[in-house]
Design a protein around this motif. Structure first.
Motif, PDB file in Angstrom:
ATOM      1  N   THR A 123      76.831  16.414  51.257  1.00 13.09           N
ATOM      2  CA  THR A 123      76.032  15.590  52.169  1.00 13.09           C
ATOM      3  C   THR A 123      74.700  16.203  52.484  1.00 13.09           C
ATOM      4  O   THR A 123      74.756  17.796  52.514  1.00 13.09           O
ATOM      5  N   ALA A 124      73.735  15.885  52.864  1.00 15.09           N
ATOM      6  CA  ALA A 124      72.495  16.524  53.319  1.00 15.09           C
ATOM      7  C   ALA A 124      72.400  16.131  54.840  1.00 15.09           C
ATOM      8  O   ALA A 124      71.349  16.642  55.462  1.00 15.09           O
ATOM      9  N   SER A 125      73.016  15.329  55.368  1.00 11.52           N
ATOM     10  CA  SER A 125      72.818  14.672  56.889  1.00 11.52           C
ATOM     11  C   SER A 125      73.900  15.895  57.697  1.00 11.52           C
ATOM     12  O   SER A 125      74.951  15.982  57.395  1.00 11.52           O
ATOM     13  N   PRO A 126      73.515  15.632  58.947  1.00 15.08           N
ATOM     14  CA  PRO A 126      74.454  16.249  60.093  1.00 15.08           C
ATOM     15  C   PRO A 126      75.623  15.371  60.253  1.00 15.08           C
ATOM     16  O   PRO A 126      75.625  14.112  59.932  1.00 15.08           O
ATOM     17  N   ALA A 127      76.441  15.945  60.740  1.00 12.55           N
ATOM     18  CA  ALA A 127      77.794  15.303  61.085  1.00 12.55           C
ATOM     19  C   ALA A 127      77.606  14.205  62.160  1.00 12.55           C
ATOM     20  O   ALA A 127      76.871  14.305  63.119  1.00 12.55           O
ATOM     21  N   GLY A 128      78.169  13.037  62.005  1.00 14.40           N
ATOM     22  CA  GLY A 128      78.111  11.882  63.014  1.00 14.40           C
ATOM     23  C   GLY A 128      79.141  12.208  64.314  1.00 14.40           C
ATOM     24  O   GLY A 128      79.792  12.987  64.021  1.00 14.40           O
ATOM     25  N   ARG A 199      76.624  21.563  61.416  1.00 22.04           N
ATOM     26  CA  ARG A 199      75.988  21.296  60.387  1.00 22.04           C
ATOM     27  C   ARG A 199      74.539  21.051  60.531  1.00 22.04           C
ATOM     28  O   ARG A 199      74.445  19.968  61.260  1.00 22.04           O
ATOM     29  N   PRO A 200      73.762  21.550  59.765  1.00 26.38           N
ATOM     30  CA  PRO A 200      72.318  21.185  60.133  1.00 26.38           C
ATOM     31  C   PRO A 200      71.801  19.796  59.098  1.00 26.38           C
ATOM     32  O   PRO A 200      72.594  19.503  58.517  1.00 26.38           O
ATOM     33  N   ASP A 201      70.833  19.218  59.630  1.00 31.88           N
ATOM     34  CA  ASP A 201      69.928  18.291  58.780  1.00 31.88           C
ATOM     35  C   ASP A 201      69.404  18.924  57.841  1.00 31.88           C
ATOM     36  O   ASP A 201      68.524  19.467  58.087  1.00 31.88           O
ATOM     37  N   GLN A 202      69.780  18.816  56.533  1.00 31.37           N
ATOM     38  CA  GLN A 202      69.039  19.366  55.447  1.00 31.37           C
ATOM     39  C   GLN A 202      68.121  18.592  54.607  1.00 31.37           C
ATOM     40  O   GLN A 202      67.568  19.182  53.431  1.00 31.37           O
ATOM     41  N   ARG A 203      67.975  17.442  54.692  1.00 30.75           N
ATOM     42  CA  ARG A 203      67.083  16.643  53.963  1.00 30.75           C
ATOM     43  C   ARG A 203      65.608  17.106  53.706  1.00 30.75           C
ATOM     44  O   ARG A 203      65.181  16.868  52.637  1.00 30.75           O
ATOM     45  N   GLN A 204      65.197  17.765  54.666  1.00 30.97           N
ATOM     46  CA  GLN A 204      63.839  18.179  54.342  1.00 30.97           C
ATOM     47  C   GLN A 204      63.722  19.404  53.664  1.00 30.97           C
ATOM     48  O   GLN A 204      62.874  19.608  52.717  1.00 30.97           O
ATOM     49  N   LEU A 205      64.876  20.342  53.837  1.00 29.65           N
ATOM     50  CA  LEU A 205      65.162  21.614  52.964  1.00 29.65           C
ATOM     51  C   LEU A 205      65.167  21.132  51.582  1.00 29.65           C
ATOM     52  O   LEU A 205      64.570  21.739  50.534  1.00 29.65           O
ATOM     53  N   LEU A 206      66.093  20.032  51.178  1.00 31.19           N
ATOM     54  CA  LEU A 206      66.356  19.866  50.066  1.00 31.19           C
ATOM     55  C   LEU A 206      65.270  19.325  49.243  1.00 31.19           C
ATOM     56  O   LEU A 206      65.347  19.150  47.976  1.00 31.19           O
TER      57      LEU A 206
END
Length: 274
Positions: A123-128, A199-206
């Motif tokens: 996943t690239a998303s933070p945990a809900g 867990r970080p939000d990684q969408r911009q990094l990816l």
């Protein structure tokens, strides 16, 4: 094919890696609660043509127990330290779940070290909120019980394996059960906290990834369902996406032959220029 264990110092402790075969390097990082044996079928298949490097991640297997949380950047630095110690310039990066997130981080931060990336059940998303609460409760119960026992082992199996595997793949179920129960809760709780609630939000990094990338999900994965895996694939420029039917969160051990075929096809279409 002979294998050799190496013990490599990193910022997150000494990591045990199993090195097998010869040829271009392929580094394999598993999921939470798993060790290098998650990749046994991939090592058996690829080590005739690749130098496979199967990792016991921080706090797992024969690696040094963890005594604190970590960042994904620190894990990516650990990947770099492994490659440096083994005198490897570039590698194919293969990861499952936690390994997919670290593989993606490594690809984004160190593109010059990557040949291709295969990111499975990630996943690239933070945990809900629900996932944070569920894993928080799991840690509390595991600490009370002194480890993953009885119903907690079943909870882990339910999170990792879908109905098809539970019904038809007893060897995979037993492999996962045995590996989960071997964990030291005092160590892996730091990894769980780092990979789930923190867990970080990684969408911009990816979006910075420039290497050929294959993202794979399982149709029965309840931890990171197909929609979440698809969102990860959208975050990586040019990523290929495959959702495997009848499998869940640990594809490498659930449907190893299908995974090996998929990776073979991907690598065959993305041979490095140097």
């Amino acid at each position: 094919m002979s294998a050799a264990d190496r013990y490599i110092p990193t910022e997150l402790g000494t990591l045990r890696v199993r090195v097998t075969g010869t040829g271009p390097a392929m580094l394999l990082w598993p999921s939470l609660l798993m060790d290098h044996t998650l990749w046994d079928a991939q090592v058996a298949h690829f080590s005739a043509r690749f130098t496979t490097i199967a990792v016991d991640p921080p706090g797992h297997g024969a690696s040094t127990p963890l005594d604190r949380p970590f960042t994904f950047e620190q894990c990516a630095q650990g990947v770099g330290r492994i490659l440096d110690t083994l005198e490897i310039e570039r590698a194919h990066i293969v990861g499952n779940s936690w390994g997919a997130m670290i593989g993606a981080t490594f690809c984004a931060l160190y593109p010059e070290r990557v040949l291709t990336a295969v990111l499975m059940n990630g996943t690239a998303s933070p945990a809900g909120v629900r996932q944070r609460l569920e894993y928080g409760a799991l840690l509390v119960l595991a600490r009370i019980l002194g480890g993953f026992r009885g119903p907690l082992t079943r909870s882990a199996l339910d999170a990792f394996l879908g109905p098809t595997t539970m019904r038809t793949r007893p060897e995979a179920v037993e492999h996962v059960r045995k590996t989960v129960r071997a964990n030291d809760i005092r160590s892996v709780r730091h990894a769980v906290r780092s990979v789930v609630p923190q867990r970080p939000d990684q969408r911009q990094l990816l979006a910075r990834i420039s290497t050929p990338t294959l993202i794979i999900g399982g149709s029965e994965d309840s931890t990171f369902p197909p929609a979440e895996v698809e969102e990860m694939a959208r975050a990586v420029p040019g990523a290929e996406l495959s959702i495997m039917a009848g499998a869940a969160h640990l594809l490498a051990v659930e449907v190893p032959d299908a995974v090996n075929t998929l990776i073979d096809d991907f690598l065959g279409r993305h041979r490095p220029s140097r």
